[in-house]
Motif scaffolding. Structure first.
Motif, PDB file in Angstrom:
ATOM      1  N   ALA A   1     -13.635   0.541   4.390  1.00  0.00           N
ATOM      2  CA  ALA A   1     -13.190   1.692   3.600  1.00  0.00           C
ATOM      3  C   ALA A   1     -11.770   1.488   3.077  1.00  0.00           C
ATOM      4  N   LEU A   2     -10.897   0.905   3.896  1.00  0.00           N
ATOM      5  CA  LEU A   2      -9.533   0.623   3.431  1.00  0.00           C
ATOM      6  C   LEU A   2      -9.548  -0.379   2.284  1.00  0.00           C
ATOM      7  N   ALA A   3     -10.372  -1.416   2.414  1.00  0.00           N
ATOM      8  CA  ALA A   3     -10.477  -2.406   1.340  1.00  0.00           C
ATOM      9  C   ALA A   3     -11.041  -1.772   0.072  1.00  0.00           C
ATOM     10  N   LEU A   4     -11.951  -0.820   0.228  1.00  0.00           N
ATOM     11  CA  LEU A   4     -12.502  -0.102  -0.923  1.00  0.00           C
ATOM     12  C   LEU A   4     -11.410   0.710  -1.611  1.00  0.00           C
ATOM     13  N   VAL A   5     -10.602   1.418  -0.832  1.00  0.00           N
ATOM     14  CA  VAL A   5      -9.511   2.224  -1.402  1.00  0.00           C
ATOM     15  C   VAL A   5      -8.542   1.333  -2.170  1.00  0.00           C
ATOM     16  N   GLN A   6      -8.253   0.156  -1.619  1.00  0.00           N
ATOM     17  CA  GLN A   6      -7.331  -0.756  -2.295  1.00  0.00           C
ATOM     18  C   GLN A   6      -7.896  -1.262  -3.620  1.00  0.00           C
ATOM     19  N   ALA A   7      -9.173  -1.633  -3.631  1.00  0.00           N
ATOM     20  CA  ALA A   7      -9.758  -2.297  -4.799  1.00  0.00           C
ATOM     21  C   ALA A   7     -10.408  -1.336  -5.793  1.00  0.00           C
ATOM     22  N   HIS A   8     -10.931  -0.207  -5.305  1.00  0.00           N
ATOM     23  CA  HIS A   8     -11.709   0.698  -6.162  1.00  0.00           C
ATOM     24  C   HIS A   8     -11.325   2.158  -5.891  1.00  0.00           C
ATOM     25  N   PRO A   9     -10.057   2.522  -6.021  1.00  0.00           N
ATOM     26  CA  PRO A   9      -9.648   3.890  -5.660  1.00  0.00           C
ATOM     27  C   PRO A   9     -10.325   4.970  -6.491  1.00  0.00           C
TER      28      PRO A   9
ATOM     29  N   ALA B   1     -11.306  -8.339  11.946  1.00  0.00           N
ATOM     30  CA  ALA B   1     -10.202  -7.942  12.816  1.00  0.00           C
ATOM     31  C   ALA B   1      -8.877  -8.579  12.405  1.00  0.00           C
ATOM     32  N   ASN B   2      -8.914  -9.720  11.721  1.00  0.00           N
ATOM     33  CA  ASN B   2      -7.685 -10.395  11.303  1.00  0.00           C
ATOM     34  C   ASN B   2      -7.198  -9.947   9.925  1.00  0.00           C
ATOM     35  N   TRP B   3      -7.953  -9.082   9.263  1.00  0.00           N
ATOM     36  CA  TRP B   3      -7.589  -8.634   7.920  1.00  0.00           C
ATOM     37  C   TRP B   3      -6.365  -7.730   7.975  1.00  0.00           C
ATOM     38  N   LEU B   4      -5.470  -7.912   7.018  1.00  0.00           N
ATOM     39  CA  LEU B   4      -4.253  -7.101   6.950  1.00  0.00           C
ATOM     40  C   LEU B   4      -4.278  -6.275   5.674  1.00  0.00           C
ATOM     41  N   PRO B   5      -4.249  -4.947   5.795  1.00  0.00           N
ATOM     42  CA  PRO B   5      -4.260  -4.118   4.584  1.00  0.00           C
ATOM     43  C   PRO B   5      -2.946  -4.243   3.821  1.00  0.00           C
ATOM     44  N   ASP B   6      -2.991  -3.916   2.538  1.00  0.00           N
ATOM     45  CA  ASP B   6      -1.787  -3.868   1.712  1.00  0.00           C
ATOM     46  C   ASP B   6      -1.182  -2.481   1.874  1.00  0.00           C
ATOM     47  N   LEU B   7      -0.208  -2.380   2.738  1.00  0.00           N
ATOM     48  CA  LEU B   7       0.348  -1.065   3.080  1.00  0.00           C
ATOM     49  C   LEU B   7       1.021  -0.407   1.886  1.00  0.00           C
ATOM     50  N   ASP B   8       1.652  -1.199   1.013  1.00  0.00           N
ATOM     51  CA  ASP B   8       2.293  -0.610  -0.166  1.00  0.00           C
ATOM     52  C   ASP B   8       1.257   0.031  -1.080  1.00  0.00           C
ATOM     53  N   VAL B   9       0.132  -0.642  -1.268  1.00  0.00           N
ATOM     54  CA  VAL B   9      -0.937  -0.075  -2.098  1.00  0.00           C
ATOM     55  C   VAL B   9      -1.487   1.197  -1.463  1.00  0.00           C
ATOM     56  N   LEU B  10      -1.683   1.183  -0.162  1.00  0.00           N
ATOM     57  CA  LEU B  10      -2.228   2.358   0.518  1.00  0.00           C
ATOM     58  C   LEU B  10      -1.244   3.520   0.500  1.00  0.00           C
ATOM     59  N   ARG B  11       0.049   3.228   0.592  1.00  0.00           N
ATOM     60  CA  ARG B  11       1.051   4.306   0.523  1.00  0.00           C
ATOM     61  C   ARG B  11       1.054   4.977  -0.844  1.00  0.00           C
ATOM     62  N   ALA B  12       0.743   4.212  -1.879  1.00  0.00           N
ATOM     63  CA  ALA B  12       0.806   4.732  -3.249  1.00  0.00           C
ATOM     64  C   ALA B  12      -0.535   5.250  -3.759  1.00  0.00           C
ATOM     65  N   THR B  13      -1.611   5.101  -2.995  1.00  0.00           N
ATOM     66  CA  THR B  13      -2.934   5.440  -3.494  1.00  0.00           C
ATOM     67  C   THR B  13      -3.074   6.936  -3.759  1.00  0.00           C
ATOM     68  N   PRO B  14      -3.823   7.320  -4.801  1.00  0.00           N
ATOM     69  CA  PRO B  14      -4.124   8.734  -5.012  1.00  0.00           C
ATOM     70  C   PRO B  14      -5.212   9.256  -4.085  1.00  0.00           C
ATOM     71  N   VAL B  15      -5.868   8.347  -3.376  1.00  0.00           N
ATOM     72  CA  VAL B  15      -6.944   8.745  -2.463  1.00  0.00           C
ATOM     73  C   VAL B  15      -6.347   9.466  -1.254  1.00  0.00           C
ATOM     74  N   HIS B  16      -6.998  10.541  -0.843  1.00  0.00           N
ATOM     75  CA  HIS B  16      -6.575  11.258   0.363  1.00  0.00           C
ATOM     76  C   HIS B  16      -7.011  10.451   1.585  1.00  0.00           C
ATOM     77  N   LEU B  17      -6.038   9.917   2.308  1.00  0.00           N
ATOM     78  CA  LEU B  17      -6.326   9.100   3.481  1.00  0.00           C
ATOM     79  C   LEU B  17      -6.178   9.925   4.754  1.00  0.00           C
ATOM     80  N   ILE B  18      -7.161   9.804   5.637  1.00  0.00           N
ATOM     81  CA  ILE B  18      -7.142  10.463   6.943  1.00  0.00           C
ATOM     82  C   ILE B  18      -7.410   9.398   7.995  1.00  0.00           C
ATOM     83  N   ILE B  19      -6.521   9.267   8.960  1.00  0.00           N
ATOM     84  CA  ILE B  19      -6.690   8.300  10.042  1.00  0.00           C
ATOM     85  C   ILE B  19      -7.243   9.037  11.252  1.00  0.00           C
ATOM     86  N   GLY B  20      -8.449   8.670  11.670  1.00  0.00           N
ATOM     87  CA  GLY B  20      -9.124   9.352  12.768  1.00  0.00           C
ATOM     88  C   GLY B  20      -9.121   8.534  14.046  1.00  0.00           C
ATOM     89  N   ILE B  21      -8.950   9.232  15.175  1.00  0.00           N
ATOM     90  CA  ILE B  21      -8.945   8.604  16.500  1.00  0.00           C
ATOM     91  C   ILE B  21      -9.797   9.444  17.435  1.00  0.00           C
TER      92      ILE B  21
END
Length: 273
Positions: A108-116, A203-223
């Motif tokens: 889902a994170l990779a989707l937000v980065q590539a196809h917001p 598990a070794n994938w690293l998200p692009d935090l700058d892209v995620l910080r700027a995304t128009p998508v509403h992000l919710i981190i669930g635990i």
């Protein structure tokens, strides 16, 4: 008791294989994705959400009904994100609310980065982003030991290592009941694909935090409420801190949607509506 919504099952051709997916219900689109978890374990949650949503579930590439032309090809978050993007465009009912759990949360994170543009809200439930941890190198080394154990022919030993590394505690008799029985050919093939072609790249994938910080998508981190101290609790909190978000607690643990689908669905509705 509510009668489950009818399920429409189909496949979609992609350049290197076919994707199996299911649709149920009507209303705003919710896509639920896992990795390596396939569509079936999400069915109870999907049935509940289908009372007022169109719900898309799928088998991730290389698992069960999602067959690749090359079964030895690796599965990565960007590839799975492209798969999901193709399905969302095919269904044409978005932008979607996307719930990704575990490896599916990384998808889902990779989707937000590539196809917001395809996503309205992304609920990122317990992504195992090891590289965000202070001891990430150690955690990745433990994963390599797990992969080597599976490759050496000790499938049950690999599961033991995987569970221990993740911080999942299970009595021995329960462990053997869950993992020690005879498996179907599809389950055996899925395990092989996960350990040899999916675990490392996920598990070794690293998200692009700058892209995620700027995304128009509403992000919710669930635990999960009962996940405290587990690796995915730590990775989720690390991601939330990096994005300056407050994590949201869900009922149960890493698989809370299976432990009590009704409570999980209620909590999901609270945060997306």
């Amino acid at each position: 008791m509510t009668t489950p919504a009818p399920v429409t099952a189909n496949t979609l051709a992609v350049p290197d294989g076919r994707l199996y997916y299911e649709l149920r219900g009507s209303g705003p689109l919710v896509a639920i994705v896992g990795a390596p978890m396939h569509a079936a374990p999400f069915a109870p949650l999907a049935d509940l959400l289908a009372a007022d949503h169109t719900v898309l579930t799928m088998d991730p590439r290389g698992h069960f009904g999602s067959v690749l032309d090359d079964p030895e090809a690796d599965s990565t978050p960007p590839l799975r994100a492209d798969d999901l993007a193709r399905l969302l465009k095919h269904v044409d009912a978005g932008p979607a609310i996307v719930l990704g759990s575990s490896g599916g949360a990384i998808t889902a994170l990779a989707l937000v980065q590539a196809h917001p543009q395809l996503v309205q809200t992304a609920v990122i439930h317990e992504p195992p982003l090891l590289r965000l941890l202070d001891d990430g190198e150690h955690q990745m080394a433990l994963n390599e030991e797990t992969i080597a154990t599976y490759a050496g022919g000790d499938a049950l030993g690999a599961v033991r290592k995987f569970m221990a590394n993740a911080g999942f505690v299970m009595p021995e008799e329960v462990f053997l009941q869950v993992f020690g029985g005879e498996k179907s050919p599809q389950e055996v093939a899925g395990d092989r694909f996960f350990y040899l072609h999916e675990l490392r790249g996920t598990a070794n994938w690293l998200p692009d935090l700058d892209v995620l910080r700027a995304t128009p998508v509403h992000l919710i981190i669930g635990i999960g409420e009962t996940s405290a101290g587990q690796v995915c609790d730590r990775t989720s909190r690390a991601l939330a801190a990096a994005l300056k978000l407050e994590p949201v607690l869900f009922p149960g643990g890493h698989g809370g949607f299976m432990e009590d689908a009704a409570k999980f669905a209620d909590r999901l509705r609270e945060i997306i509506e």
